[in-house]
Write an enzyme that holds these catalytic residues in place. Structure first.
Site, PDB file in Angstrom:
ATOM      1  N   CYS A 272       0.827  -1.206   0.000  1.00 16.06           N
ATOM      2  CA  CYS A 272       0.000   0.000   0.000  1.00 16.06           C
ATOM      3  C   CYS A 272       0.867   1.264   0.000  1.00 16.06           C
ATOM      4  O   CYS A 272       1.580   1.511  -0.957  1.00 16.06           O
ATOM      5  CB  CYS A 272      -0.975  -0.046   1.172  1.00 16.06           C
ATOM      6  N   HIS A 356      -3.692  -5.364  -0.315  1.00 14.29           N
ATOM      7  CA  HIS A 356      -3.456  -5.843   1.050  1.00 14.29           C
ATOM      8  C   HIS A 356      -3.513  -7.367   1.111  1.00 14.29           C
ATOM      9  O   HIS A 356      -4.596  -7.944   1.277  1.00 14.29           O
ATOM     10  CB  HIS A 356      -4.501  -5.254   1.997  1.00 14.29           C
ATOM     11  N   GLU A 358      -2.761  -9.309   3.464  1.00 14.69           N
ATOM     12  CA  GLU A 358      -3.111  -9.852   4.778  1.00 14.69           C
ATOM     13  C   GLU A 358      -4.604 -10.123   4.913  1.00 14.69           C
ATOM     14  O   GLU A 358      -5.039 -10.810   5.843  1.00 14.69           O
ATOM     15  CB  GLU A 358      -2.658  -8.903   5.890  1.00 14.69           C
TER      16      GLU A 358
END
Length: 382
Positions: A272, A356, A358
């Site tokens: 990001c 992202h 995660e």
């Protein structure tokens, strides 16, 4: 008899939306964005990348699963407020420890319900993310002219360094791994964990958990950390986190530090804002997007393998792929608009992605990137 509006959303162009307020009472000025995720409203509200933004949820059922401390991505909610179609209902989920309305009131965040979010989302897509004022007054008293004037007078996010505001103030060690049934967070199982320094531009907890789960002993440093401070921990890899604001503004102090690290042949992984910081350090430029990417269903293509991943995204700026210098390879692109979503350096263990991996909230198609980072450190160690 219709309810009297107790909340108001005023856009800088003079458009006004009325609805029912919930959460904290007061007023906030921010940039308005929309998010298309169908789950994870608590993770979204506590994502530091949403600093100085009000989030419009396109999915109407917001609040129905309540909130739990385990889902916080930061100690406090960071998004300035939320806009929803239907007023939040009582929670119906075994993990809930509180309801969203009470949680927002306690944490000082404003919400407005009963808004035509389809109309609002369409306006954002067509005109770009507007500056807005969101107000909640149980008595329903609003000075519309003053609210519009305040929205028009707000300088916005361009040129604003928000990473310093959401970053940690002191360094700390992180060892907690990912959540698993029946409701606990694991620890790194690597016998000889790799020493990783994570530079915190607004890091989400699940990113740090993913690093630990993949075999890293994580030392988190503030956004303003110098290369000397990073290297003092003798890292085997450096992670550049997500975060809010204008990357060019944060780059004033972050880029020189990253350039020093690039000379050390260390594995570097960015997500990001960290992706944007790395791109700037390599000589590329960033641009403000019309309405950004915010959601958990964004298709991204790996241009080197042809594989398509469904990803979670949250960014209002993008790396201009046309400015990537020789030796820096574009690895991923958005299938929505063709914007850059990843890069790697041809002769170094250095890579980053805009999205992202995660997945909090979102799909886990890209979780392999943490293993790729670990493998780069393993190769360097071996």
């Amino acid at each position: 008899m219709p309810q009297k509006p107790t909340a108001c959303l005023a856009l800088a162009d003079g458009t006004v939306f009325h609805g029912q307020g919930f959460g904290a009472v007061g007023e906030v000025v921010a940039e308005l964005v929309f998010n298309t995720a169908m789950t994870g409203y608590q993770e979204i509200m506590t994502d530091p990348s949403y600093a100085s933004q009000v989030v419009t949820f396109t999915f109407p059922h917001i609040g129905n699963t309540g909130v739990t401390e385990q889902d916080d991505e930061a100690p406090e909610p960071v998004a300035s407020g939320i806009v929803v179609k239907w007023d939040p209902t009582e929670p119906s989920n075994w993990r809930a420890s509180a309801d969203l309305v009470e949680w927002m009131a306690r944490r000082g965040r404003i919400g407005i319900g009963g808004v035509d979010t389809r109309r609002l989302t369409r306006a954002i897509r067509q005109q770009g993310s507007p500056h807005v004022v969101l107000a909640h007054d149980p008595e329903g008293n609003f000075d519309i002219a003053a609210m519009v004037a305040k929205a028009r007078g707000w300088k916005g996010i361009v040129g604003l360094d928000l990473a310093k505001e959401v970053s940690c103030r002191q360094s700390y060690r992180w060892t907690e791994g990912l959540w698993s049934w029946p409701g606990t967070f694991g620890q790194s199982e690597e016998k000889k964990p790799f020493r990783v320094v994570a530079v915190d531009y607004g890091a989400k907890r699940n990113i740090l958990r993913s690093l630990a789960q993949s075999g890293a002993e994580v030392m988190v440093l503030p956004a303003t950390a110098t290369a000397e401070e990073v290297l003092a921990h003798e890292p085997e890899g450096v992670f550049l986190s997500n975060g809010p604001g204008d990357p060019a503004a944060t780059g004033e102090y972050a880029v020189p530090m990253i350039r020093e690290l690039l000379d050390r042949d260390l594995p570097i992984f960015g997500i990001c804002l960290g992706h944007q910081m790395l791109a700037l350090a390599l000589g590329a430029h960033t641009v403000k997007m019309n309405h950004g990417h915010h959601g958990a269903n964004h298709p991204v293509k790996d241009v080197e393998t042809g594989k398509v991943e469904i990803t979670s995204m949250n960014h209002g700026f993008a790396v201009d792929a046309q400015t990537l210098p020789q030796g820096v390879i574009e690895t991923h692109v958005s299938l929505f608009d063709g914007s850059n979503c990843g890069l790697r350096v041809a002769d170094k263990p250095v890579f980053s992605v805009q999205y992202h991996p995660e997945a909090s909230p979102g799909p886990q198609d890209s979780a392999y990137l943490f293993e790729r980072f670990t493998e780069a450190m393993r190769s360097r160690r071996g």
